[in-house]
Design a protein around this motif. Structure first.
Motif, PDB file in Angstrom:
ATOM      1  N   ALA A 155     -14.026   9.661   0.036  1.00  0.00           N
ATOM      2  CA  ALA A 155     -13.779  10.891  -0.728  1.00  0.00           C
ATOM      3  C   ALA A 155     -14.925  11.178  -1.695  1.00  0.00           C
ATOM      4  CB  ALA A 155     -12.460  10.762  -1.492  1.00  0.00           C
ATOM      5  N   TRP A 156     -15.566  10.129  -2.175  1.00  0.00           N
ATOM      6  CA  TRP A 156     -16.702  10.297  -3.084  1.00  0.00           C
ATOM      7  C   TRP A 156     -17.948  10.763  -2.324  1.00  0.00           C
ATOM      8  CZ3 TRP A 156     -21.264   7.307  -2.962  1.00  0.00           C
ATOM      9  CH2 TRP A 156     -22.156   7.549  -4.008  1.00  0.00           C
ATOM     10  N   CYS A 157     -18.149  10.208  -1.143  1.00  0.00           N
ATOM     11  CA  CYS A 157     -19.368  10.493  -0.375  1.00  0.00           C
ATOM     12  C   CYS A 157     -19.436  11.928   0.122  1.00  0.00           C
ATOM     13  CB  CYS A 157     -19.455   9.573   0.843  1.00  0.00           C
ATOM     14  SG  CYS A 157     -20.017   7.908   0.502  1.00  0.00           S
ATOM     15  N   ARG A 158     -18.350  12.427   0.658  1.00  0.00           N
ATOM     16  CA  ARG A 158     -18.411  13.703   1.375  1.00  0.00           C
ATOM     17  C   ARG A 158     -18.867  14.888   0.500  1.00  0.00           C
ATOM     18  NH1 ARG A 158     -14.803  11.020   4.744  1.00  0.00           N
ATOM     19  NH2 ARG A 158     -13.073  11.183   3.296  1.00  0.00           N
ATOM     20  N   PRO A 159     -18.267  15.085  -0.675  1.00  0.00           N
ATOM     21  CA  PRO A 159     -18.741  16.213  -1.501  1.00  0.00           C
ATOM     22  C   PRO A 159     -20.191  16.028  -1.955  1.00  0.00           C
ATOM     23  CG  PRO A 159     -16.600  15.426  -2.261  1.00  0.00           C
ATOM     24  CD  PRO A 159     -17.120  14.416  -1.286  1.00  0.00           C
ATOM     25  N   LEU A 160     -20.575  14.779  -2.192  1.00  0.00           N
ATOM     26  CA  LEU A 160     -21.930  14.489  -2.644  1.00  0.00           C
ATOM     27  C   LEU A 160     -22.949  14.946  -1.610  1.00  0.00           C
ATOM     28  CD1 LEU A 160     -23.659  12.976  -4.838  1.00  0.00           C
ATOM     29  CD2 LEU A 160     -23.485  10.964  -3.359  1.00  0.00           C
ATOM     30  N   CYS A 161     -22.607  14.762  -0.354  1.00  0.00           N
ATOM     31  CA  CYS A 161     -23.547  15.077   0.722  1.00  0.00           C
ATOM     32  C   CYS A 161     -23.503  16.554   1.120  1.00  0.00           C
ATOM     33  CB  CYS A 161     -23.252  14.198   1.929  1.00  0.00           C
ATOM     34  SG  CYS A 161     -23.492  12.455   1.569  1.00  0.00           S
ATOM     35  N   ASP A 162     -22.471  17.261   0.706  1.00  0.00           N
ATOM     36  CA  ASP A 162     -22.378  18.705   0.898  1.00  0.00           C
ATOM     37  C   ASP A 162     -22.707  19.119   2.336  1.00  0.00           C
ATOM     38  OD1 ASP A 162     -21.899  21.314   0.101  1.00  0.00           O
ATOM     39  OD2 ASP A 162     -23.991  21.673  -0.447  1.00  0.00           O
ATOM     40  N   GLY A 163     -22.082  18.427   3.281  1.00  0.00           N
ATOM     41  CA  GLY A 163     -22.258  18.790   4.680  1.00  0.00           C
ATOM     42  C   GLY A 163     -23.478  18.206   5.362  1.00  0.00           C
ATOM     43  N   ASP A 164     -24.320  17.507   4.631  1.00  0.00           N
ATOM     44  CA  ASP A 164     -25.512  16.895   5.216  1.00  0.00           C
ATOM     45  C   ASP A 164     -25.091  15.579   5.870  1.00  0.00           C
ATOM     46  OD1 ASP A 164     -27.870  15.505   5.779  1.00  0.00           O
ATOM     47  OD2 ASP A 164     -28.933  16.366   4.066  1.00  0.00           O
ATOM     48  N   LEU A 165     -24.860  15.621   7.177  1.00  0.00           N
ATOM     49  CA  LEU A 165     -24.325  14.454   7.875  1.00  0.00           C
ATOM     50  C   LEU A 165     -25.304  13.290   7.866  1.00  0.00           C
ATOM     51  CD1 LEU A 165     -22.530  16.165  10.898  1.00  0.00           C
ATOM     52  CD2 LEU A 165     -21.687  15.703   8.599  1.00  0.00           C
ATOM     53  N   ARG A 166     -26.586  13.590   7.928  1.00  0.00           N
ATOM     54  CA  ARG A 166     -27.583  12.514   7.909  1.00  0.00           C
ATOM     55  C   ARG A 166     -27.566  11.791   6.558  1.00  0.00           C
ATOM     56  NH1 ARG A 166     -33.542  14.139   9.551  1.00  0.00           N
ATOM     57  NH2 ARG A 166     -32.364  14.695  11.414  1.00  0.00           N
ATOM     58  N   LEU A 167     -27.471  12.555   5.479  1.00  0.00           N
ATOM     59  CA  LEU A 167     -27.420  11.950   4.149  1.00  0.00           C
ATOM     60  C   LEU A 167     -26.164  11.114   3.986  1.00  0.00           C
ATOM     61  CD1 LEU A 167     -28.522  11.601   1.291  1.00  0.00           C
ATOM     62  CD2 LEU A 167     -27.399  13.770   0.679  1.00  0.00           C
ATOM     63  N   LEU A 168     -25.047  11.616   4.527  1.00  0.00           N
ATOM     64  CA  LEU A 168     -23.792  10.877   4.449  1.00  0.00           C
ATOM     65  C   LEU A 168     -23.921   9.518   5.131  1.00  0.00           C
ATOM     66  CD1 LEU A 168     -20.810  10.723   3.729  1.00  0.00           C
ATOM     67  CD2 LEU A 168     -20.295  12.075   5.766  1.00  0.00           C
ATOM     68  N   ALA A 169     -24.519   9.510   6.308  1.00  0.00           N
ATOM     69  CA  ALA A 169     -24.718   8.248   7.021  1.00  0.00           C
ATOM     70  C   ALA A 169     -25.664   7.328   6.260  1.00  0.00           C
ATOM     71  CB  ALA A 169     -25.253   8.512   8.422  1.00  0.00           C
ATOM     72  N   ASP A 170     -26.720   7.908   5.698  1.00  0.00           N
ATOM     73  CA  ASP A 170     -27.705   7.102   4.974  1.00  0.00           C
ATOM     74  C   ASP A 170     -27.104   6.466   3.720  1.00  0.00           C
ATOM     75  OD1 ASP A 170     -29.573   7.710   6.871  1.00  0.00           O
ATOM     76  OD2 ASP A 170     -30.630   9.214   5.668  1.00  0.00           O
ATOM     77  N   ILE A 171     -26.290   7.231   2.999  1.00  0.00           N
ATOM     78  CA  ILE A 171     -25.643   6.687   1.790  1.00  0.00           C
ATOM     79  C   ILE A 171     -24.713   5.549   2.158  1.00  0.00           C
ATOM     80  CG2 ILE A 171     -23.929   7.193   0.007  1.00  0.00           C
ATOM     81  CD1 ILE A 171     -25.232   9.903  -0.349  1.00  0.00           C
ATOM     82  N   THR A 172     -23.975   5.733   3.242  1.00  0.00           N
ATOM     83  CA  THR A 172     -23.057   4.678   3.680  1.00  0.00           C
ATOM     84  C   THR A 172     -23.836   3.437   4.088  1.00  0.00           C
ATOM     85  OG1 THR A 172     -21.571   6.406   4.481  1.00  0.00           O
ATOM     86  CG2 THR A 172     -21.115   4.158   5.192  1.00  0.00           C
TER      87      THR A 172
END
Length: 234
Positions: A124-141
């Motif tokens: 829940a924390w990651c998704r809004p932070l990445c604002d739809g940027d799927l690559r950034l979401l994967a990288d943060i994880t």
């Protein structure tokens, strides 16, 4: 306040005024005030890590710890051993910050219910932070983990538990055991939610045409995580 004389550092009125201006001033209070619940609660409103310098009796005070973890789940680190084994306290901590699971007791780090709550909190924390940027979401994880890494190894390697958690929150795939990252059923459960989860699949599955196709159908950018030979085949 750290440069004040001892008498002033033991003065409650001075202490509260200092904390109101700079909550981290709690560290420099005299011993008696660091044992004062009212003074600590004032500091915790914006500086939950004041617990680091609180007296032991306050670090074992349930009301105090609940207030601290509601501000910053990581404050659980400074709670007493007893309260780090308190299910409600840990739930409140991981709800605020999933990675606070690292500071829970082994018993709660092996609880599927608690671990799932932590992983969901991170998601829940990651998704809004990445604002739809799927690559950034994967990288943060990839960088910070899913929260599942704080579960006991026996939980991370339990296929049934891992599958149920991944079905609820794909990011857990980042931290299941290596063996389970090579399990097609578990990987597919993640890919149904987010194609970029392919990043966390085993090398063999990233080279599996069927698996990669499922990932790309969910998210076109997932192709960059496929094995080189499949990317060349695009």
């Amino acid at each position: 306040i750290q440069y004040f004389c001892e008498a002033l550092r033991e003065d409650a009125e001075v202490a509260l005024a200092a904390i109101d201006s700079e909550p981290s001033a709690f560290e420099f209070l005299g011993d008696s005030l660091r044992s004062d619940k009212a003074v600590l609660l004032a500091a915790l409103k914006s500086f939950p890590h004041a617990l680091m310098w609180a007296a032991d009796n306050l670090r074992n005070d349930r009301e105090v710890i609940l207030k601290a973890v509601d501000v910053d789940g990581n404050a659980l680190e400074h709670a007493s051993v007893e309260l780090r084994a308190d299910k409600e306290v840990v739930f409140r901590a991981v709800d605020q910050w999933g990675h606070a699971l690292a500071f829970a007791s082994d018993e709660l780090r092996s609880s599927e219910e608690v671990v799932l709550a932590a992983v969901k909190s991170v998601g829940a924390w990651c998704r809004p932070l990445c604002d739809g940027d799927l690559r950034l979401l994967a990288d943060i994880t990839m960088e910070d983990g899913s929260g599942f890494q704080h579960a006991l190894d026996e939980v991370r390697g339990d296929r049934d538990i891992a599958l149920r958690i991944v079905e609820e929150e794909w990011i857990a795939l980042a931290d299941v055991s290596d063996e389970l990252q090579a399990d097609p059923k578990i990987v597919r459960a993640a890919l149904r939610q987010f194609g970029g989860a392919l990043l966390f699949a085993s090398d063999d599955l990233r080279a599996d045409e069927g698996i990669v196709l499922e990932a790309v159908k969910q998210s076109g950018t997932a192709l960059e995580y496929a094995a080189k030979e499949l990317r060349m085949d695009k």
